[in-house]
Scaffold this motif. Structure first.
Motif, PDB file in Angstrom:
ATOM      1  N   ALA A 216      -0.024  -6.146 -15.627  1.00  0.00           N
ATOM      2  CA  ALA A 216      -1.131  -7.128 -14.933  1.00  0.00           C
ATOM      3  C   ALA A 216      -1.906  -7.857 -16.063  1.00  0.00           C
ATOM      4  CB  ALA A 216      -2.169  -6.216 -14.178  1.00  0.00           C
ATOM      5  N   GLY A 217      -1.351  -8.036 -17.084  1.00  0.00           N
ATOM      6  CA  GLY A 217      -2.071  -8.852 -18.127  1.00  0.00           C
ATOM      7  C   GLY A 217      -1.829 -10.270 -18.000  1.00  0.00           C
ATOM      8  N   GLU A 218      -2.264 -10.907 -19.035  1.00  0.00           N
ATOM      9  CA  GLU A 218      -2.488 -12.560 -18.839  1.00  0.00           C
ATOM     10  C   GLU A 218      -1.148 -13.055 -19.187  1.00  0.00           C
ATOM     11  OE1 GLU A 218      -4.611 -14.956 -21.939  1.00  0.00           O
ATOM     12  OE2 GLU A 218      -6.258 -14.512 -20.351  1.00  0.00           O
ATOM     13  N   LYS A 219      -0.550 -12.529 -19.937  1.00  0.00           N
ATOM     14  CA  LYS A 219       0.841 -12.913 -20.588  1.00  0.00           C
ATOM     15  C   LYS A 219       2.079 -12.204 -19.918  1.00  0.00           C
ATOM     16  CE  LYS A 219      -1.019 -13.045 -25.051  1.00  0.00           C
ATOM     17  NZ  LYS A 219      -0.714 -12.550 -26.476  1.00  0.00           N
ATOM     18  N   PRO A 220       3.103 -12.744 -19.622  1.00  0.00           N
ATOM     19  CA  PRO A 220       4.449 -11.922 -18.870  1.00  0.00           C
ATOM     20  C   PRO A 220       4.394 -10.794 -19.836  1.00  0.00           C
ATOM     21  CG  PRO A 220       4.989 -14.332 -19.488  1.00  0.00           C
ATOM     22  CD  PRO A 220       3.560 -14.084 -20.133  1.00  0.00           C
ATOM     23  N   PHE A 221       4.842  -9.888 -19.053  1.00  0.00           N
ATOM     24  CA  PHE A 221       5.118  -8.415 -19.694  1.00  0.00           C
ATOM     25  C   PHE A 221       6.019  -8.674 -20.644  1.00  0.00           C
ATOM     26  CE2 PHE A 221       7.713  -4.456 -19.613  1.00  0.00           C
ATOM     27  CZ  PHE A 221       6.631  -3.437 -19.523  1.00  0.00           C
ATOM     28  N   ALA A 222       5.846  -7.725 -21.892  1.00  0.00           N
ATOM     29  CA  ALA A 222       6.531  -7.870 -23.077  1.00  0.00           C
ATOM     30  C   ALA A 222       6.790  -9.120 -23.573  1.00  0.00           C
ATOM     31  CB  ALA A 222       7.879  -7.085 -22.969  1.00  0.00           C
ATOM     32  N   GLN A 223       5.804  -9.947 -23.859  1.00  0.00           N
ATOM     33  CA  GLN A 223       6.034 -11.294 -24.220  1.00  0.00           C
ATOM     34  C   GLN A 223       6.493 -11.217 -25.634  1.00  0.00           C
ATOM     35  OE1 GLN A 223       6.179 -14.111 -22.961  1.00  0.00           O
ATOM     36  NE2 GLN A 223       6.186 -15.622 -24.553  1.00  0.00           N
ATOM     37  N   ASP A 224       5.795 -10.249 -26.439  1.00  0.00           N
ATOM     38  CA  ASP A 224       6.501 -10.194 -27.867  1.00  0.00           C
ATOM     39  C   ASP A 224       7.914  -9.950 -27.864  1.00  0.00           C
ATOM     40  OD1 ASP A 224       3.821 -10.779 -29.057  1.00  0.00           O
ATOM     41  OD2 ASP A 224       3.357  -8.678 -29.012  1.00  0.00           O
ATOM     42  N   ILE A 225       8.442  -9.261 -27.356  1.00  0.00           N
ATOM     43  CA  ILE A 225       9.954  -8.916 -27.205  1.00  0.00           C
ATOM     44  C   ILE A 225      10.481 -10.200 -26.728  1.00  0.00           C
ATOM     45  CG2 ILE A 225      11.869  -7.517 -25.981  1.00  0.00           C
ATOM     46  CD1 ILE A 225      10.249  -5.128 -26.336  1.00  0.00           C
ATOM     47  N   PRO A 259      15.210  -8.393 -16.589  1.00  0.00           N
ATOM     48  CA  PRO A 259      15.445  -7.230 -17.510  1.00  0.00           C
ATOM     49  C   PRO A 259      15.480  -5.865 -17.100  1.00  0.00           C
ATOM     50  CG  PRO A 259      13.463  -8.235 -17.996  1.00  0.00           C
ATOM     51  CD  PRO A 259      13.753  -8.820 -16.547  1.00  0.00           C
ATOM     52  N   GLU A 260      16.335  -5.336 -17.848  1.00  0.00           N
ATOM     53  CA  GLU A 260      16.250  -3.771 -17.630  1.00  0.00           C
ATOM     54  C   GLU A 260      15.876  -3.329 -18.721  1.00  0.00           C
ATOM     55  OE1 GLU A 260      18.986  -1.150 -16.423  1.00  0.00           O
ATOM     56  OE2 GLU A 260      19.871  -2.372 -14.701  1.00  0.00           O
ATOM     57  N   TRP A 261      14.517  -2.833 -18.725  1.00  0.00           N
ATOM     58  CA  TRP A 261      13.884  -2.208 -20.215  1.00  0.00           C
ATOM     59  C   TRP A 261      14.547  -1.025 -20.562  1.00  0.00           C
ATOM     60  CZ3 TRP A 261      11.790  -6.477 -21.823  1.00  0.00           C
ATOM     61  CH2 TRP A 261      11.167  -7.340 -21.221  1.00  0.00           C
ATOM     62  N   PRO A 262      14.892  -0.654 -21.732  1.00  0.00           N
ATOM     63  CA  PRO A 262      15.490   0.726 -22.195  1.00  0.00           C
ATOM     64  C   PRO A 262      14.601   1.817 -22.352  1.00  0.00           C
ATOM     65  CG  PRO A 262      15.415  -0.808 -23.927  1.00  0.00           C
ATOM     66  CD  PRO A 262      14.617  -1.739 -22.862  1.00  0.00           C
ATOM     67  N   TRP A 263      13.534   1.582 -22.162  1.00  0.00           N
ATOM     68  CA  TRP A 263      12.627   2.700 -22.517  1.00  0.00           C
ATOM     69  C   TRP A 263      12.018   3.401 -21.008  1.00  0.00           C
ATOM     70  CZ3 TRP A 263      11.363  -2.182 -24.389  1.00  0.00           C
ATOM     71  CH2 TRP A 263      10.411  -2.911 -23.574  1.00  0.00           C
ATOM     72  N   GLU A 264      11.586   4.580 -20.784  1.00  0.00           N
ATOM     73  CA  GLU A 264      10.878   5.324 -19.744  1.00  0.00           C
ATOM     74  C   GLU A 264       9.833   4.810 -19.773  1.00  0.00           C
ATOM     75  OE1 GLU A 264      12.967   7.046 -17.741  1.00  0.00           O
ATOM     76  OE2 GLU A 264      14.763   6.961 -18.946  1.00  0.00           O
TER      77      GLU A 264
END
Ligand code: FPP
Ligand code: MG
Length: 319
Positions: A216-225, A259-264
């Motif tokens: 729900a953050g201001e930037k897209p989820f996992a923008q750094d990645i 994307p399919e994120w690899p972490w749980e």
């Protein structure tokens, strides 16, 4: 930023902070800056300048040009950063580079820095200007080191600490050190002021990294990645589960539309909680510095209290 807890006169000084450049030869620069990197910012760094200065007994009028300088340098870094990151938007608005061009965004940032140099030079406090020149060097080298590590998953904590100190905390450290210099304090006080800003800045970055993973953050989820960068939270996930290194390496800078994120979810939750504890420790350290700053008889208790509220505000951003 929530400003309710600020002393009334500090709030007024921030509201009245003059951020006009008045570049008469090229008025377009003013217009572009006011629509982008100078558009209704949080003014976090000016707030720090004012409060630290007030806490040490410096009148607000004397702090004003330095608060303005801090915001201008910050705005310059954002103008250049959005070129480097090829960002089309910042806080849901088109960036300077998107509205005009990369070339103009670089030039507008340069102009902000030039203006800071001339305005501070006219005040004649060489030690503060020398500190700022070093700060600009830190900002550049921090961004550079981050660039070097782009698309590399195997980064260590030392690297992230160094980058955050340079890229995010150095300007806040300057605000703290400048306040102590303006108060006519000794070098050890300047160092304390700088340490306060630095601890705050590193905590600020860690908290930003947690928010980077907030859907729900201001930037897209996992923008750094998406930008090819491992941040404090990603590092924590990789350290806790080294088998994530390879899939995260593949993702860096190559995130698909779905994307399919690899972490749980539990990996992410634990990593965020670990980074939160580290940020809390930095904020705790900043609080201890405030205890020392609050000692002299001239210390302004209201300003010190407001500085403590900043620490709480930052902590609460990720609760
Ligand atoms: C934002 O980081 C960027 C910075 C805090 C510093 C950028 C520094 C430079 C471009 C070099 C120095 C430039 C000048 C003009 C002195 P981010 O990309 O992690 O955050 P964002 O999501 O806000 O873009
Ligand atoms: Mg960026």
């Amino acid at each position: 930023m929530v400003l309710d807890w600020l002393p009334k006169e500090t709030k007024q000084a921030i509201d009245r902070l003059d951020l006009a450049l008045s570049v008469y030869s090229v008025p377009e620069i003013d217009i572009l800056l006011s629509k982008t990197v100078l558009f209704r910012g949080k003014k976090f760094r000016p707030t720090l300048c004012f409060l630290m200065g007030q806490a040490l007994g410096v009148p607000l009028e004397r702090l004003h040009p330095y608060a303005r300088a801090a915001e201008f340098v910050h705005a310059a870094t954002l103008a250049h950063d959005d070129v480097i990151d090829e960002s089309p938007t910042r806080r849901h608005r088109p960036t300077l580079n998107a509205r005009s061009s990369n070339a103009r965004a670089v030039l507008a940032g340069d102009l902000l820095l030039a203006r800071v140099m001339s305005e501070l030079a006219s005040l004649g406090q060489i030690d503060i200007i020398a500190d700022l020149a070093n700060t600009v060097e830190e900002l550049v080298s921090g961004e550079w080191l981050q660039l070097e590590a782009r698309k590399i998953a195997r980064v260590n904590r030392q690297h992230l600490e160094t980058v955050s100190k340079k890229k995010t905390a150095s300007l806040m450290a300057w605000c703290g050190g400048t306040a102590a210099r303006l108060a006519g304090k000794s070098q050890s006080w300047v160092d304390l002021g700088r340490q306060f800003g630095e601890s705050l800045g590193v905590a600020f970055q860690m908290i930003d990294d947690i928010i980077d993973f907030d859907p729900a953050g201001e930037k897209p989820f996992a923008q750094d990645i998406r930008e090819g960068l491992v941040n404090f939270v990603t590092l924590e996930m990789i350290e806790a589960r080294p088998s994530l290194l390879e899939p995260i390496q593949r993702l860096l800078g190559a995130v698909s539309d779905s994307p399919e994120w690899p972490w749980e979810a539990s990996d992410l939750e634990k990593a965020c909680s670990a980074v939160r504890s580290r940020a809390d420790a930095k904020l705790e350290g900043a609080g201890q510095i405030l205890d020392q700053l609050a000692q002299p008889p001239e210390a302004n208790a209201e300003a010190v209290k407001a500085l403590r509220s900043i620490l709480i505000y930052l902590r609460e951003r990720v609760r």
